[in-house]
Design an enzyme around this catalytic site. Structure first.
Site, PDB file in Angstrom:
ATOM      1  N   GLU A 181       0.778  -1.198  -0.074  1.00 26.44           N
ATOM      2  CA  GLU A 181       0.056  -0.153   0.059  1.00 26.44           C
ATOM      3  C   GLU A 181       0.991   1.169   0.145  1.00 26.44           C
ATOM      4  OE1 GLU A 181      -3.415   0.182   2.480  1.00 26.44           O
ATOM      5  OE2 GLU A 181      -3.592  -1.744   2.636  1.00 26.44           O
TER       6      GLU A 181
ATOM      7  N   ASP B 293      -2.442  -4.565   3.290  1.00 23.64           N
ATOM      8  CA  ASP B 293      -2.660  -4.767   4.783  1.00 23.64           C
ATOM      9  C   ASP B 293      -3.514  -5.963   5.180  1.00 23.64           C
ATOM     10  OD1 ASP B 293      -0.930  -2.527   5.276  1.00 23.64           O
ATOM     11  OD2 ASP B 293      -2.590  -1.408   5.670  1.00 23.64           O
TER      12      ASP B 293
ATOM     13  N   ASP C  74      -6.164  -6.589   6.637  1.00 23.80           N
ATOM     14  CA  ASP C  74      -7.642  -6.577   7.148  1.00 23.80           C
ATOM     15  C   ASP C  74      -8.614  -6.214   5.995  1.00 23.80           C
ATOM     16  OD1 ASP C  74      -7.042  -3.936   5.984  1.00 23.80           O
ATOM     17  OD2 ASP C  74      -7.131  -2.828   7.909  1.00 23.80           O
TER      18      ASP C  74
ATOM     19  N   GLU D 160     -10.035  -3.894   4.712  1.00 23.71           N
ATOM     20  CA  GLU D 160      -9.888  -2.573   3.783  1.00 23.71           C
ATOM     21  C   GLU D 160      -8.458  -3.311   2.598  1.00 23.71           C
ATOM     22  OE1 GLU D 160     -11.165   0.464   3.097  1.00 23.71           O
ATOM     23  OE2 GLU D 160     -12.645  -0.407   4.142  1.00 23.71           O
TER      24      GLU D 160
ATOM     25  N   TYR E 287       0.696  -4.662  13.067  1.00 20.95           N
ATOM     26  CA  TYR E 287      -0.342  -3.728  12.321  1.00 20.95           C
ATOM     27  C   TYR E 287      -1.285  -3.027  13.509  1.00 20.95           C
ATOM     28  CZ  TYR E 287      -3.760  -2.588   8.925  1.00 20.95           C
ATOM     29  OH  TYR E 287      -4.678  -1.790   7.928  1.00 20.95           O
TER      30      TYR E 287
ATOM     31  N   ARG F 169      -4.334  -1.787  13.008  1.00 25.20           N
ATOM     32  CA  ARG F 169      -5.807  -1.586  12.920  1.00 25.20           C
ATOM     33  C   ARG F 169      -6.267  -3.088  13.171  1.00 25.20           C
ATOM     34  NH1 ARG F 169      -4.367   1.905   8.690  1.00 25.20           N
ATOM     35  NH2 ARG F 169      -5.193   3.790   9.081  1.00 25.20           N
TER      36      ARG F 169
ATOM     37  N   HIS G  93      -6.773 -10.544  14.310  1.00 25.76           N
ATOM     38  CA  HIS G  93      -5.402 -10.296  14.002  1.00 25.76           C
ATOM     39  C   HIS G  93      -4.642 -10.195  15.557  1.00 25.76           C
ATOM     40  CE1 HIS G  93      -6.298  -9.698   9.852  1.00 25.76           C
ATOM     41  NE2 HIS G  93      -6.938  -8.689  10.144  1.00 25.76           N
TER      42      HIS G  93
END
Length: 855
Positions: free
Chosen positions: A7, A80, A82, A84, A302, A304, A349
């Protein structure tokens, strides 16, 4: 050859070093496609097909990825870990398929929770397919947010002028803030008293509080006034007491789990004073990494996540570090394992933790926000694996000989610090704390009262939400997700629905109006349980247990009916409902028993909520005979009411009476005649200081400064809605103050206009910004009024719309500009400002990606 897509460019640079030759790592720079901000991007009648748009920058990056794939064997999507991130990988893949850029390359998806060499290499050895359940959960969430925003916001604009927008989660968060303010306003403080005594029973003195008086246990409000408290204090001072009970209870306090996104935002707000957005920006940089010993390494996992568990190797490292720093007594017999307690926890996570606890904050020497946040994360992770703190709670009961009066002393002492040696959680608000260690006393010992005090207290309303407490409340209710909290709070501020006072959320009148409107006409959609239930259903989609289009269909069926019903309501019905809902706020009780809605000017009219182009205000029902107006609420309302209808004197030239009045848009002066002349007061001229001389100066505007030496046309000085200015032959220049309008000379005026023209003439056809009109109600991006080669026009992002011939640019409003832009977009079919037509793709066809089996 392998092409890896991540990203961010910082992450790409680091991972490229880890993977070495044979790998090309490129960044997508986040999302590469989005729904265009216009009607029709989601089509419910076409099985919820969605049109996606690629902006110019993203198109260039996707072209670079497609170019790199020429001759490549593998495309590795490493965005990432997740929902998103999964969606970004899917968007990239869909566009590459449209470009036919894959040409036999094998497509793999890898995820890593930390940017370290070991984590990245391990991920490359365990590729998988794109998880379509996560993608579909993203699509459902994006479609829901779009349908609510683009269906509900136009209703707000029509029925509640001045409202900016509504959102599926944003509106519920705003309701929390408004409901809390209503609680505070409805709160009535109550007086109560307490009595405490300094006592000694053969040892050091200690403080005990009165718990029993006249043979009866005391409740919080049983000493309501000073007279009762004084009598109780006298009973204590005159009594003979002995120790009737001493109780010691051992207790333990266990450490909190390592951080999730929500708890990190809360604790950073409490301990560091960070906003949620500031916390996430710093955490992003820590995750992407810093250069250490010549190599860029991610410092935290990470950021989030809803998970509180940690990898086994992280737990073992934590135990080693604790033993080395604090000693073996602080290391529990086995590692601690935590479970998620939050409602609607997302995909599991790891918790947020340092990638290596060996990198302690003192060794890293990070500065600023990064250093403070890293230290917080490091200490929390260390504490989570330490022994519990052992404390001893002690209570001493003192009773009078006659049994009519009793006192109690409470205290606690930490016997073993445990995790408290490293970390202690912050608190949102101050609470009552137990005292420290109490002296050793024996049951039956006589207690001597050294002194006694009676103290007055008042109950306090619930506190306004801070960022930490609002995030905590949203998490408890299951509203929103970790990745959305920061943006939700920012939107509330950016839309001017709330303001911050002493780091607390206070609703503005615009926010209260929107909330009242939604509660009256869309009550279901701002209910906390309904919003949380939608989040649960989205989680079912991500688990493969619910079809995403079935979820959308169920929601849209009822939502469309609700919107159509409200569209048929007359404005008078809407305003009357809001008058009732906001009555105590808009029309506060005067305290004299009079009608709070009686007009203070004419006496016979009734005040009511009204709307205009610039939003809502309170006006008299006898309009136009009575022109009383005021803002919805606040001190400014009373100030304006006081300035209404004050006669300043007679205009010598015409004999007209000159008045100072208060209108919907603020105070103004008026020369009364067959054709009244009016002028608004400048912001730096307070109404209280207005006199006849100042009023006449305003009424004579625009002022002629003199003829321009080059063009001959007269230079004018005046005051517009956006301040003082000069005008000459269609050119404008701002003035620094109101006084300059009446004092500036010809030479200075010519120089200012020349400077303005010089700044605007940098190239043929260059445009000059005349005014900033405000933020577009749909996108939040600025709308500007510019002067171009062919006259004045408005601009929003890449869309331009000309003003009608002869239209006065000085009177253009934001609403009128938005209408011009919408008409322009409609004529061009969405084509942006003469640029290349955006690349779009529909999501109707299912991609050929393997699906994860639902567990």
């Amino acid at each position: 050859m392998n092409v890896v897509v991540v990203e961010s460019p910082a992450k790409a640079k680091t991972i490229n070093r880890y993977l070495g030759p044979g790998f090309t790592v490129l960044a997508s720079y986040g999302h590469v496609r989005d729904l265009p901000p216009k009607d029709g991007s989601v089509r419910p009648d076409d099985d919820f097909a969605m049109d996606w748009e690629i902006d110019g920058k993203s198109a260039k990056r996707l072209a670079d990825i497609a170019s790199a794939l020429k001759g490549a064997d593998r495309l590795i999507l490493a965005t990432d870990p997740d929902r998103e991130g999964e969606a970004i990988s899917w968007h990239v893949l869909e566009d590459l398929k449209r470009r036919r850029a894959l040409k036999g390359a094998n497509v793999e998806r890898v995820v890593f929770n930390a940017i370290t060499r070991a984590a990245v290499n391990a991920a490359m050895k365990a590729p998988r397919d794109i998880d379509m359940e996560l993608v579909e959960a993203y699509l459902a969430r994006r479609a829901l947010d779009y349908l609510v925003g683009f269906t509900l916001s136009p209703v707000l604009w029509r029925k509640l002028p001045g409202a900016r927008s509504a959102g599926r989660v944003q509106s519920v968060a705003l309701r929390l803030v408004v409901d809390r303010e209503i609680e505070i306003e409805a709160f009535r403080s109550q007086e109560y008293w307490t009595v405490a005594a300094e006592a000694a029973a053969g040892g050091d003195p200690f403080t005990a509080r009165l718990t029993k008086h006249q043979g009866r246990r005391l409740g919080k409000f049983d000493l309501p006034d000073e007279e009762a408290a004084t009598a109780a204090r006298a009973a204590v001072e005159g009594g003979t007491f002995q120790v009737t009970a001493v109780e010691k209870k051992p207790a333990t306090r266990s450490p909190p789990p390592p951080f999730t996104t929500s708890t990190l935002q809360q604790e950073a707000a409490r301990k560091l004073g960070f906003s949620a957005q500031r916390t996430m920006q710093a955490a992003q940089k820590l995750y992407e990494g810093m250069e250490i010993d010549g190599e860029t390494v991610g410092l935290i996992t990470y950021m989030r996540t809803d998970g509180v568990q940690s990898a086994p190797e992280a737990l073992e490292e934590a135990r080693r570090v604790i033993g080395a720093l604090y000693g073996p007594d602080f290391v529990p017999q086995s590692a601690r394992h935590y479970k998620v307690k939050a409602k609607n926890a997302q995909e599991a996570h790891e918790a947020i933790r340092p990638t290596s606890l060996e990198r302690n904050p003192g060794r890293l020497r990070l500065g600023g926000d990064l250093g403070r946040l890293y230290e917080l994360i490091w200490k929390r992770m260390i504490a989570s694996q330490m022994e519990a703190a052992r404390i001893e709670r002690t209570t001493i009961d003192l009773d009078s000989v006659d049994g009519a009066t009793a006192l109690r002393a409470s205290g606690q002492v930490v016997l073993f610090a445990g995790y408290l040696a490293a970390y202690e959680e912050g608190r949102d608000d101050d609470g009552d704390e137990e005292g420290g260690r109490l002296p050793q006393v024996a049951v039956g010992a006589v207690a001597r009262i050294i002194s006694a005090t009676a103290d007055q207290h008042f109950t306090e309303p619930p506190p306004r939400y801070s960022e930490a407490s609002l995030v905590k409340k949203m998490e408890e209710l299951g509203i929103g997700r970790p990745s959305t909290y920061a943006s939700i709070l920012s939107v509330l501020r950016d839309r001017n629905y709330v303001r911050m006072e002493k780091n607390r959320f206070v609703p503005e009148d615009a926010g209260r109006l929107v909330t009242a409107f939604l509660e009256q006409f869309f009550a279901r959609y701002v209910e906390y349980d309904f919003t949380a239930d939608l989040e649960e259903k989205l989680d079912l989609v991500s688990a493969g247990d619910l079809n995403w289009k079935a979820l959308l269909s169920e929601f849209w069926k009822d939502f469309r009916i609700a919107v159509s019903e409200i569209g048929e309501l007359r404005m008078s019905q809407v305003l009357e409902a809001l008058n009732e809902a906001l009555g105590p706020h808009i029309f506060p009780d005067k305290g004299d028993g009079g009608d709070p809605r009686a007009c203070p000017t004419c006496g016979s009219g009734r005040l009511a909520l009204k709307t205009g182009r610039y939003g809502a205000f309170v006006g008299c029902s006898n309009y136009p005979e009575c022109r009383y107006t005021r803002p919805i609420a606040g001190g400014a309302a009373e100030e304006q009411a006081e300035t209404a209808d004050r006669e300043l004197g007679i205009e010598p030239a015409t004999g007209a009476k000159v008045w100072l009045k208060s209108g919907r848009f603020g105070p103004y002066v008026e020369a009364a005649s067959d054709k009244p002349r009016r002028a608004s007061l400048p912001k730096d001229w307070p109404p209280a200081a207005m006199d006849l001389e100042k009023a006449l100066r305003l009424l004579r505007l625009p002022r002629e400064v003199g003829p321009h030496p080059e063009g001959g046309a007269v230079i004018l000085a005046s005051i517009g809605r956006y301040g003082p200015y000069l005008q000459h032959s269609g050119a404008y220049a701002n003035l620094g103050s109101t006084d300059e309008v009446f004092e500036i000379g010809l030479n200075r005026a010519v120089a200012l206009l020349a400077e303005k023209r010089a700044g605007a003439g940098k190239g043929r056809g260059a445009s000059t910004t005349l005014r900033e009109l405000g933020d577009h109600p749909q996108t939040g991006k600025p709308v500007r009024l510019l002067s171009g080669r062919y006259g004045p026009y408005v601009k929003h992002e890449s869309v331009n719309a000309n003003l009608a011939r002869g239209a006065d640019p000085q009177t253009l409003t934001l609403d009128a500009a938005v209408a011009l832009l919408a008409a322009r977009e409609g004529k061009t079919g969405g084509k942006r400002g003469g640029g290349r037509k955006p690349v779009r793709a529909a999501t109707k066809a299912r991609p050929a990606v393997k699906r994860k089996k639902a567990s």
